[in-house]
Scaffold this motif. Structure first.
Motif, short mmCIF file in Angstrom:
data_model
loop_
_atom_site.label_atom_id
_atom_site.label_comp_id
_atom_site.label_asym_id
_atom_site.label_seq_id
_atom_site.Cartn_x
_atom_site.Cartn_y
_atom_site.Cartn_z
N THR A 1 0.84 -1.20 0.00
CA THR A 1 0.00 0.00 0.00
C THR A 1 0.87 1.25 0.00
N LEU A 2 1.90 1.23 0.82
CA LEU A 2 2.82 2.38 0.87
C LEU A 2 3.38 2.69 -0.51
N PHE A 3 3.78 1.65 -1.24
CA PHE A 3 4.43 1.87 -2.53
C PHE A 3 3.46 2.37 -3.60
N ARG A 4 2.16 2.26 -3.34
CA ARG A 4 1.21 2.86 -4.28
C ARG A 4 1.16 4.38 -4.12
N TYR A 5 1.58 4.86 -2.97
CA TYR A 5 1.57 6.30 -2.72
C TYR A 5 2.95 6.92 -2.94
N ALA A 6 3.98 6.16 -2.66
CA ALA A 6 5.36 6.61 -2.89
C ALA A 6 6.18 5.36 -3.20
N ALA A 7 6.59 5.24 -4.43
CA ALA A 7 7.19 3.99 -4.89
C ALA A 7 8.58 3.73 -4.32
N THR A 8 9.25 4.77 -3.84
CA THR A 8 10.61 4.63 -3.33
C THR A 8 10.79 5.50 -2.09
N LYS A 9 11.86 5.25 -1.38
CA LYS A 9 12.18 6.08 -0.22
C LYS A 9 12.45 7.54 -0.63
N PRO A 10 13.19 7.80 -1.72
CA PRO A 10 13.34 9.18 -2.15
C PRO A 10 12.00 9.87 -2.43
N GLU A 11 11.03 9.14 -2.98
CA GLU A 11 9.72 9.74 -3.21
C GLU A 11 9.03 10.10 -1.90
N LEU A 12 9.24 9.28 -0.88
CA LEU A 12 8.70 9.62 0.44
C LEU A 12 9.29 10.93 0.94
N LEU A 13 10.60 11.09 0.77
CA LEU A 13 11.25 12.33 1.20
C LEU A 13 10.71 13.52 0.41
N LEU A 14 10.55 13.35 -0.89
CA LEU A 14 10.00 14.42 -1.70
C LEU A 14 8.57 14.77 -1.26
N MET A 15 7.77 13.74 -0.99
CA MET A 15 6.40 13.96 -0.54
C MET A 15 6.38 14.81 0.74
N VAL A 16 7.20 14.41 1.71
CA VAL A 16 7.23 15.11 3.00
C VAL A 16 7.74 16.54 2.84
N THR A 17 8.86 16.68 2.16
CA THR A 17 9.50 17.99 2.09
C THR A 17 8.74 18.94 1.18
N ASN A 18 8.13 18.42 0.12
CA ASN A 18 7.32 19.29 -0.73
C ASN A 18 6.21 19.97 0.07
N ALA A 19 5.58 19.21 0.97
CA ALA A 19 4.52 19.80 1.79
C ALA A 19 5.07 20.93 2.65
N ARG A 20 6.26 20.75 3.17
CA ARG A 20 6.88 21.79 4.00
C ARG A 20 7.32 23.00 3.16
N VAL A 21 7.84 22.73 1.98
CA VAL A 21 8.26 23.82 1.10
C VAL A 21 7.04 24.63 0.65
N ALA A 22 5.95 23.96 0.35
CA ALA A 22 4.72 24.65 -0.04
C ALA A 22 4.24 25.55 1.08
N GLN A 23 4.31 25.07 2.32
CA GLN A 23 3.91 25.89 3.45
C GLN A 23 4.85 27.07 3.63
N ALA A 24 6.16 26.84 3.43
CA ALA A 24 7.13 27.93 3.53
C ALA A 24 6.85 29.00 2.49
N LEU A 25 6.47 28.58 1.29
CA LEU A 25 6.15 29.54 0.23
C LEU A 25 4.93 30.38 0.61
N GLU A 26 3.92 29.73 1.15
CA GLU A 26 2.71 30.44 1.55
C GLU A 26 3.02 31.41 2.69
N THR A 27 3.77 30.96 3.67
CA THR A 27 4.15 31.82 4.79
C THR A 27 4.99 33.00 4.30
#
Length: 214
Positions: A49-75
Motif C-alpha cells: 500500500t505504501l508503494f502505491r503512494y510513494a514507490a521509493t524512499k526518495p519519493e517519500l522524502l519528496l512527498m514530505v519535504t514538498n509539503a513543507r516547502v509549499a507551506q514555507a512559500l505560503e508563509t
C-alpha cells in the motif's frame, strides 16, 4: 462542491497517515536512518500500500519535504506582503524556506539532491513546480518594486534577478548543512546578497529595444 466518495476518502486518509509517519520518522532519525518498512509500520499500512503512494524512499522524502516547502512559500508570501521595503519583502519571502531547511539540514541535503538529480516522478515534478513558484513570486516582488520607483517606465524582465536571489538561497540552504559554518552569518550573508540583487535590478537601465532610435 462535490463530496468525495468513500474510496477517495480512504485514499486521502491513507495518504495523510503515510505523510505524517514519514515526516515524524525523518525528523526523529534522519533520512538515512529510516526504512520504508518503518514508515509502513508507523502509518499502519502494508508495504504494498505504501508503494502505491510513494514507490521509493526518495519519493517519500519528496512527498514530505514538498509539503513543507509549499507551506514555507505560503508563509513567505504572507510575510512579504507586510513589507514595504523591496529587499526586506524579498528576504521575507525566502526566509521561511531557509529556516525550514536549517531545522532538518541533513534531510534537506538529500532532498536537494533528489530535486536536482533524482528520477522523474510526480513528487519531483511537484518539487520543481515549487521552485518555479518561489522564482515567480520573487519576480513579482521585483516588478512591484520597479513600478513604485519608476512609475512611468516599463519594468525590465526580472527573471535574471529572481534566479540570482534563488541561487543565493540555494547556496545558503546547502551551507546550512555544514557544521563548520555558523547559521546567523549565513542569514546575514543572504540578506546582503538579496539587498544587492534588488538594488541592482532597480538601478540598472532597461536595455534599449532593437531598432529603437538612440
Amino acid at each position: 462542491m462535490t463530496t468525495p466518495g468513500r474510496r477517495e476518502r480512504n485514499k486521502q486518509e491513507k495518504h495523510a497517515r503515510i505523510l505524517a509517519a514519514a515526516s515524524a520518522l525523518f525528523d526523529e532519525h534522519g533520512y538515512a536512518g529510516v526504512t520504508t518498512q518503518q514508515v509502513a509500520d508507523r502509518a499502519d499500512v502494508a508495504a504494498g500500500t505504501l508503494f502505491r503512494y510513494a514507490a521509493t524512499k526518495p519519493e517519500l522524502l519528496l512527498m514530505v519535504t514538498n509539503a513543507r516547502v509549499a507551506q514555507a512559500l505560503e508563509t513567505g508570501r504572507e510575510a512579504a506582503g507586510r513589507e514595504d521595503d523591496p529587499a526586506r519583502a524579498v528576504l521575507a519571502l525566502v526566509a521561511p524556506l531557509l529556516e525550514e531547511s536549517r531545522a532538518s539540514a541533513e534531510n534537506t541535503a538529500f532532498y536537494q539532491r533528489e530535486v536536482v538529480f533524482g528520477a522523474d516522478g510526480p513528487y519531483r515534478t511537484e518539487a520543481l513546480a515549487l521552485v518555479d513558484g518561489f522564482v515567480t513570486a520573487i519576480a513579482g516582488l521585483l516588478e512591484k518594486a520597479w513600478a513604485r520607483s519608476h512609475p512611468r517606465t516599463e519594468a525590465p524582465d526580472p527573471s535574471a534577478a529572481a534566479d540570482a536571489v534563488f541561487a543565493s538561497l540555494h547556496v545558503a540552504i546547502l551551507s546550512a548543512a555544514r557544521p563548520d559554518l555558523a547559521v546567523d552569518p549565513l542569514a546575514d550573508l543572504l540578506a546582503t546578497q538579496v539587498a544587492l540583487v534588488v538594488r541592482g535590478y532597480l538601478t540598472t537601465p532597461r536595455p534599449a529595444r532593437k531598432g529603437a532610435t538612440p
